[in-house]
Design a protein around this motif. Structure first.
Motif, short mmCIF file in Angstrom:
data_model
loop_
_atom_site.label_atom_id
_atom_site.label_comp_id
_atom_site.label_asym_id
_atom_site.label_seq_id
_atom_site.Cartn_x
_atom_site.Cartn_y
_atom_site.Cartn_z
N ASP A 58 37.73 51.59 35.22
CA ASP A 58 38.27 52.79 35.85
C ASP A 58 39.46 52.37 36.71
O ASP A 58 39.81 51.19 36.81
CB ASP A 58 37.19 53.54 36.65
CG ASP A 58 36.67 52.79 37.85
OD1 ASP A 58 37.39 51.96 38.43
OD2 ASP A 58 35.51 53.05 38.24
N GLU A 59 40.10 53.33 37.36
CA GLU A 59 41.33 53.06 38.11
C GLU A 59 41.12 52.03 39.23
O GLU A 59 41.92 51.10 39.39
CB GLU A 59 41.88 54.37 38.69
CG GLU A 59 43.23 54.21 39.37
CD GLU A 59 43.79 55.52 39.88
OE1 GLU A 59 44.57 55.47 40.84
OE2 GLU A 59 43.46 56.59 39.32
N GLU A 60 40.04 52.18 40.00
CA GLU A 60 39.78 51.24 41.09
C GLU A 60 39.47 49.84 40.57
O GLU A 60 39.90 48.85 41.14
CB GLU A 60 38.65 51.74 41.99
CG GLU A 60 39.06 52.89 42.88
CD GLU A 60 37.98 53.25 43.88
OE1 GLU A 60 36.78 53.06 43.59
OE2 GLU A 60 38.34 53.73 44.96
N GLN A 61 38.69 49.75 39.50
CA GLN A 61 38.38 48.45 38.92
C GLN A 61 39.65 47.78 38.38
O GLN A 61 39.82 46.58 38.53
CB GLN A 61 37.35 48.61 37.81
CG GLN A 61 35.98 49.00 38.32
CD GLN A 61 35.04 49.44 37.20
OE1 GLN A 61 35.48 49.93 36.16
NE2 GLN A 61 33.74 49.27 37.43
N GLN A 62 40.54 48.57 37.77
CA GLN A 62 41.79 48.03 37.26
C GLN A 62 42.66 47.51 38.41
O GLN A 62 43.25 46.44 38.32
CB GLN A 62 42.57 49.08 36.46
CG GLN A 62 43.83 48.56 35.80
CD GLN A 62 43.56 47.51 34.74
OE1 GLN A 62 42.74 47.72 33.86
NE2 GLN A 62 44.24 46.38 34.80
N GLU A 63 42.71 48.26 39.51
CA GLU A 63 43.47 47.81 40.68
C GLU A 63 42.89 46.49 41.21
O GLU A 63 43.64 45.58 41.57
CB GLU A 63 43.45 48.87 41.77
CG GLU A 63 44.30 50.08 41.48
CD GLU A 63 44.17 51.16 42.55
OE1 GLU A 63 43.75 50.85 43.69
OE2 GLU A 63 44.48 52.32 42.24
N ALA A 64 41.57 46.41 41.26
CA ALA A 64 40.93 45.19 41.73
C ALA A 64 41.24 44.02 40.79
O ALA A 64 41.59 42.92 41.24
CB ALA A 64 39.42 45.38 41.85
N TYR A 65 41.12 44.26 39.50
CA TYR A 65 41.40 43.23 38.49
C TYR A 65 42.84 42.74 38.61
O TYR A 65 43.10 41.53 38.57
CB TYR A 65 41.13 43.80 37.10
CG TYR A 65 41.37 42.82 35.98
CD1 TYR A 65 40.46 41.81 35.71
CD2 TYR A 65 42.51 42.91 35.18
CE1 TYR A 65 40.67 40.90 34.67
CE2 TYR A 65 42.72 42.02 34.14
CZ TYR A 65 41.82 41.02 33.89
OH TYR A 65 42.03 40.12 32.87
N ASP A 66 43.78 43.66 38.79
CA ASP A 66 45.19 43.30 38.90
C ASP A 66 45.49 42.54 40.19
O ASP A 66 46.46 41.79 40.26
CB ASP A 66 46.08 44.55 38.82
CG ASP A 66 46.07 45.18 37.43
OD1 ASP A 66 45.72 44.49 36.46
OD2 ASP A 66 46.41 46.37 37.34
N SER A 67 44.69 42.74 41.23
CA SER A 67 44.95 42.09 42.52
C SER A 67 44.43 40.66 42.58
O SER A 67 44.84 39.88 43.44
CB SER A 67 44.35 42.92 43.66
OG SER A 67 42.93 42.85 43.65
N VAL A 68 43.54 40.28 41.67
CA VAL A 68 42.96 38.93 41.67
C VAL A 68 43.81 38.01 40.79
O VAL A 68 44.15 38.35 39.66
CB VAL A 68 41.50 38.94 41.16
CG1 VAL A 68 40.95 37.53 41.07
CG2 VAL A 68 40.63 39.81 42.06
N GLU A 69 44.13 36.83 41.33
CA GLU A 69 44.88 35.85 40.55
C GLU A 69 43.97 34.80 39.93
O GLU A 69 44.10 34.48 38.76
CB GLU A 69 45.93 35.17 41.43
CG GLU A 69 47.03 36.12 41.85
CD GLU A 69 47.99 35.50 42.84
OE1 GLU A 69 47.91 34.27 43.11
OE2 GLU A 69 48.83 36.23 43.36
N LYS A 70 43.06 34.24 40.74
CA LYS A 70 42.18 33.21 40.19
C LYS A 70 40.95 33.04 41.06
O LYS A 70 40.90 33.48 42.20
CB LYS A 70 42.90 31.87 40.04
CG LYS A 70 43.17 31.15 41.34
CD LYS A 70 43.78 29.78 41.06
CE LYS A 70 43.98 29.00 42.34
NZ LYS A 70 44.43 27.64 42.11
N LEU A 71 39.96 32.40 40.47
CA LEU A 71 38.74 31.99 41.16
C LEU A 71 38.77 30.48 41.24
O LEU A 71 39.12 29.81 40.27
CB LEU A 71 37.50 32.44 40.40
CG LEU A 71 37.38 33.92 40.08
CD1 LEU A 71 36.15 34.17 39.22
CD2 LEU A 71 37.31 34.73 41.35
N SER A 72 38.39 29.97 42.39
CA SER A 72 38.39 28.53 42.59
C SER A 72 37.03 28.14 43.16
O SER A 72 36.57 28.71 44.14
CB SER A 72 39.51 28.17 43.55
OG SER A 72 39.71 26.80 43.61
#
Length: 181
Positions: A58-72
């Motif tokens: 959904d829109e909020e999940q897409q915004e969250a996905y786009d805001s994350v670069e990587k997991l370390s």
């Protein structure tokens, strides 16, 4: 005039030296110092390797996905004979996370199964890093850094529901999920 230039250079050198001595340890320096040390395992995963079907977001999940670069991830794996070293390393991370720049968002768990704490750098819709510190007496401890730009905790939690329903076992995140099982 030549001596005043020397004096200025010496003063500048002294200020830089004193300032570098006063630097508190950071998670980044802990990662760098520990990633090749005995007992540790580390992993960096770009968000693209999560293999999320973006058409299902959904829109909020897409915004969250786009805001994350990587997991370390950096983890200290408990093994026979390294409990003392594990406790020392865990205490280092706890000391770093006591710095006021790390704002606590939530904590949970118990002394039998293990505990976790979630902290962040930033506030509201402008978070650049989320930190998850989890420990288990029999497995060790892990620090997962979620790095990005202008992340929002609520939206990231909604994105986590997508990860729960997806099959992340086929990605590099297998190591992270294995540790927390």
């Amino acid at each position: 005039m030549n001596s005043s230039i020397k004096t200025i250079i010496m003063m500048l050198f002294l200020v830089v030296t004193l300032q570098s001595c006063n630097q508190d340890p950071t998670l980044q320096s802990f990662y760098v110092d520990s990633e090749l040390a005995p007992g540790f395992t580390s992993l960096d995963v770009p968000i693209s390797l999560l293999k999320i079907d973006e058409t299902l977001l959904d829109e909020e999940q897409q915004e969250a996905y786009d805001s994350v670069e990587k997991l370390s991830l950096i983890a200290f794996v408990a093994e026979e004979g390294n409990a003392e070293q594990m406790n020392i390393e865990y205490a280092k991370v706890q000391t770093i996370l006591k710095n006021p720049k790390y704002e606590e968002l939530m904590r949970g768990g118990n002394s039998t199964d293990g505990k976790f704490i979630v902290k962040c750098i930033g506030d509201g819709d402008n978070v650049d890093e989320f930190i998850l510190l989890g420990n288990s007496n029999d497995k060790g401890f892990a620090v997962v850094r979620v790095l990005g730009d202008d992340m929002n905790f609520t939206k990231i939690m909604k994105l986590a529901t997508v990860l729960d329903s997806g099959n992340i076992e086929e990605t590099q995140l297998k190591e992270i999920t294995k540790f927390f099982q």
